[in-house]
Scaffold this active site. Structure first.
Site, PDB file in Angstrom:
ATOM      1  N   THR A  95       0.827  -1.209   0.000  1.00 45.92           N
ATOM      2  CA  THR A  95       0.000   0.000   0.000  1.00 45.92           C
ATOM      3  C   THR A  95       0.866   1.265   0.000  1.00 45.92           C
ATOM      4  O   THR A  95       0.670   2.163  -0.830  1.00 45.92           O
ATOM      5  CB  THR A  95      -0.917   0.010   1.250  1.00 45.92           C
ATOM      6  OG1 THR A  95      -1.612  -1.228   1.277  1.00 45.92           O
ATOM      7  CG2 THR A  95      -1.896   1.164   1.229  1.00 45.92           C
ATOM      8  N   LYS A 123       5.831   1.892  12.837  1.00 46.60           N
ATOM      9  CA  LYS A 123       5.637   2.310  14.241  1.00 46.60           C
ATOM     10  C   LYS A 123       5.810   1.154  15.211  1.00 46.60           C
ATOM     11  O   LYS A 123       6.309   1.318  16.324  1.00 46.60           O
ATOM     12  CB  LYS A 123       4.256   2.934  14.426  1.00 46.60           C
ATOM     13  CG  LYS A 123       3.082   1.990  14.128  1.00 46.60           C
ATOM     14  CD  LYS A 123       2.230   2.475  13.021  1.00 46.60           C
ATOM     15  CE  LYS A 123       1.293   1.422  12.488  1.00 46.60           C
ATOM     16  NZ  LYS A 123       0.485   1.898  11.395  1.00 46.60           N
ATOM     17  N   VAL A 177       3.810   7.907  12.535  1.00 49.47           N
ATOM     18  CA  VAL A 177       2.738   8.426  13.389  1.00 49.47           C
ATOM     19  C   VAL A 177       1.904   9.420  12.594  1.00 49.47           C
ATOM     20  O   VAL A 177       2.428  10.384  12.040  1.00 49.47           O
ATOM     21  CB  VAL A 177       3.289   9.139  14.646  1.00 49.47           C
ATOM     22  CG1 VAL A 177       2.139   9.608  15.539  1.00 49.47           C
ATOM     23  CG2 VAL A 177       4.218   8.229  15.428  1.00 49.47           C
ATOM     24  N   GLY A 210       0.378   9.328   9.716  1.00 50.13           N
ATOM     25  CA  GLY A 210       0.485   9.331   8.258  1.00 50.13           C
ATOM     26  C   GLY A 210       1.050  10.602   7.662  1.00 50.13           C
ATOM     27  O   GLY A 210       2.221  10.932   7.846  1.00 50.13           O
ATOM     28  N   GLY A 223     -11.809  -1.562   4.141  1.00 51.16           N
ATOM     29  CA  GLY A 223     -10.374  -1.871   4.115  1.00 51.16           C
ATOM     30  C   GLY A 223      -9.584  -1.102   5.157  1.00 51.16           C
ATOM     31  O   GLY A 223      -8.370  -1.001   5.068  1.00 51.16           O
ATOM     32  N   GLU A 267      -6.575  -3.176  10.183  1.00 49.23           N
ATOM     33  CA  GLU A 267      -5.296  -3.848   9.971  1.00 49.23           C
ATOM     34  C   GLU A 267      -5.566  -5.339   9.732  1.00 49.23           C
ATOM     35  O   GLU A 267      -6.630  -5.856  10.123  1.00 49.23           O
ATOM     36  CB  GLU A 267      -4.425  -3.711  11.236  1.00 49.23           C
ATOM     37  CG  GLU A 267      -4.053  -2.294  11.602  1.00 49.23           C
ATOM     38  CD  GLU A 267      -2.740  -1.824  10.983  1.00 49.23           C
ATOM     39  OE1 GLU A 267      -2.020  -2.653  10.400  1.00 49.23           O
ATOM     40  OE2 GLU A 267      -2.460  -0.620  11.075  1.00 49.23           O
ATOM     41  N   LYS A 279       2.194   4.440  18.546  1.00 49.96           N
ATOM     42  CA  LYS A 279       2.368   5.837  18.129  1.00 49.96           C
ATOM     43  C   LYS A 279       2.554   6.747  19.350  1.00 49.96           C
ATOM     44  O   LYS A 279       3.347   7.698  19.319  1.00 49.96           O
ATOM     45  CB  LYS A 279       1.158   6.275  17.300  1.00 49.96           C
ATOM     46  CG  LYS A 279       1.085   5.531  15.958  1.00 49.96           C
ATOM     47  CD  LYS A 279      -0.276   5.684  15.305  1.00 49.96           C
ATOM     48  CE  LYS A 279      -0.344   5.010  13.949  1.00 49.96           C
ATOM     49  NZ  LYS A 279      -1.695   4.923  13.392  1.00 49.96           N
TER      50      LYS A 279
END
Ligand code: NAP
Ligand code: HSE
Length: 449
Positions: free
Chosen positions: A33, A123, A150, A152, A205, A208, A223
């Site tokens: 991704t 992370k 942390v 994004g 989606g 996790e 994080k």
């Protein structure tokens, strides 16, 4: 750094003017991704990156688990399953976006030993064993950057590490897991049950591969550890973080919060107590007033609120996940590491000089919401009030809903220690006037005590 790792661009002495005469090479560990978006951005922004870095930035290899998968945006000629060869190829920068602890840790350490600077979004690894990575980076004279780990896309770690380096951060409080924020938003705004919003997050989606990382708070805890370490210059690992997820949050809690003008968020809170007494880091569902800036952070967005002695309150907001947003943060680190290569410098290392003690959750001081199913008869309120008083917990508001067999009592407290609140709840459970303790939740974001 091995002498032959970088033939060009390495200064003979500090301050020497450099001539960098070749592309900065980047190797990717992971092409999923995030990795596929990093590859896309490196290709699409090649011209801009050259201008910003002062040299072309060239992707040289992408390590994956399975070669056969379609990977739009990645040149198939760069794809390999030999991750160790990619890590030790002596690239200027190795970007680790495979995730997990092993083999990511060994590959990062091998890359540093081979003289590569490392950019990672991992992370879990940083929170579990960041010290080993920092130590290797210092030993081999390379960079370690991890902005994407942390929140994004949100520029957060660099501001903490650099822009606020002259200030004293006292508290960091934020929504750092988009999945659970999406679920809680749906429960709050549409009245969905926990099971319904969990299924919805899965269908989109968001969850996790191991959903417990999201819903049990482990992702947010990792994080929180990274944020706390940077904010307080004290080593903080995942084990230091008190962690509660959202799986026990009921639609009744959400409605009760709404009726009182609050909203429930999964917050990561890291605070430094006055006079160097210590640091407490916690992740838990929290009620915050609807007019608090974090209350308006909806769906999968993230936001982090930082309080510093001189700066006051500063808030960071944006997309905390997703391939492209996360790749944006990775690319920012790649540019920084590439510039350092070209100028022959190295960025900041670990800063844990403050070495503050990590305190247990029992010392945390917050307000609480307690929801009780009680018998509605004379003397009930007095017995409940004395359970709070016996433990030194001061009541702020009491509200009774219903009557007779359906009487419910909601108590909100002033600030109390976690320890005192736990003792109060134990005492309440023992009262014959209390049929059940339906919910207990911390409350943050109100002014005063
Ligand atoms: P992902 O989609 O699962 O991609 C992982 C990639 O690594 C895949 O290409 C996979 O190969 C490869 N890989 C995994 N194990 C490998 C191994 N042992 N050897 C070689 N290649 C291996 O994961 P992601 O969502 O991109 O996340 C990557 C990292 O970014 C994680 O640390 C994650 O926590 C972090 N992150 C992700 C986001 C996000 O929104 N996704 C946000 C912030 C941070 P295959 O393709 O062959 O399976
Ligand atoms: N599972 C994480 C989230 C991904 O929902 O925020 C980004 O780290």
């Amino acid at each position: 750094m091995p002498a032959d790792a970088h033939e060009a661009g390495v200064p003979a002495s500090p301050g020497q003017r450099l001539t960098w005469d070749r592309p900065v090479t980047v190797a990717l560990l992971g092409g999923g991704t995030v990795g596929s978006q990093v590859a896309r951005l490196l290709a699409e922004s090649a011209g801009d990156l050259t201008a910003r870095v002062g040299a072309p930035v060239r992707l040289t290899a992408v390590a994956v688990r399975e070669r056969g998968k379609a990977r739009p945006g990645i040149d198939p000629g760069l794809v390999t399953t030999d991750a160790l060869a990619v890590a030790t190829s002596g690239s200027d920068i190795v970007v680790e976006v495979m995730g997990g602890i092993e083999p990511a840790r060994s590959l990062i350490l091998a890359a540093m030993q081979a003289g590569s600077s490392v950019v990672t979004a991992n992370k879990a690894l940083l929170a579990a064993d960041g010290a080993a990575l920092y130590e290797a980076a210092a030993r081999f004279g390379v960079d370690l950057y991890f902005e994407a780990s942390v929140a994004g896309a949100i520029p957060l770690l660099r501001p903490l590490r650099e822009s606020l380096a002259g200030d004293k951060v006292t508290k960091v409080m934020g929504i750092v897991n988009g999945t659970t924020n999406y679920m809680l938003t749906k429960m709050d705004e549409e009245g969905g049950s926990y099971d319904e919003v969990f299924a919805e997050a899965g269908a989109l989606g968001y969850l996790e591969a191991d959903p417990s990382l999201d819903v049990d708070g482990h992702d947010a805890a990792a994080k929180a550890a990274i944020l706390a370490e940077l904010a307080f210059h004290t080593r903080v690992t995942l084990e230091d973080v008190h962690c509660e997820g959202i799986s026990a949050v009921t639609i009744d809690d959400v409605r009760a919060a709404r009726s009182m003008g609050f909203v429930i968020k999964l917050l990561a809170v890291a605070e430094a107590l006055p006079d160097g007494a210590g640091v407490i880091v916690r992740v838990h569902p929290t009620m915050i007033p609807r007019d608090h800036p974090l209350a308006s952070v909806r769906l999968a967005f993230n936001a982090v609120f930082v309080e510093a002695e001189s700066a006051g309150q500063v808030m960071f907001y944006g997309r905390g996940a997703g391939g492209a947003p996360t790749a944006s943060a990775v690319l920012g680190d790649v540019v920084t590491a590439a510039r350092n290569r070209v100028t022959g410098s190295v960025g900041p290392g670990e800063s844990t000089y403050a070495n503050l003690p990590i305190l247990p959750i029992g010392s945390a001081l917050t307000r609480y919401y307690v929801n009780l199913d009680v018998a509605d008869r004379p003397g009930v309120l007095a017995s409940i009030a004395s359970a709070f008083a016996d433990n030194g917990v001061s009541i702020q508001v009491v509200r009774q809903d219903g009557h007779g067999e359906n009487a419910g009592l909601i108590v909100r407290t002033h600030r109390a220690t976690d320890q005192a609140l736990r003792r109060t709840v134990d005492q309440l459970r023992g009262l014959d006037t209390v049929k059940a303790v339906l919910g207990v939740m911390r409350v943050e974001g109100e002014a005063g005590d």
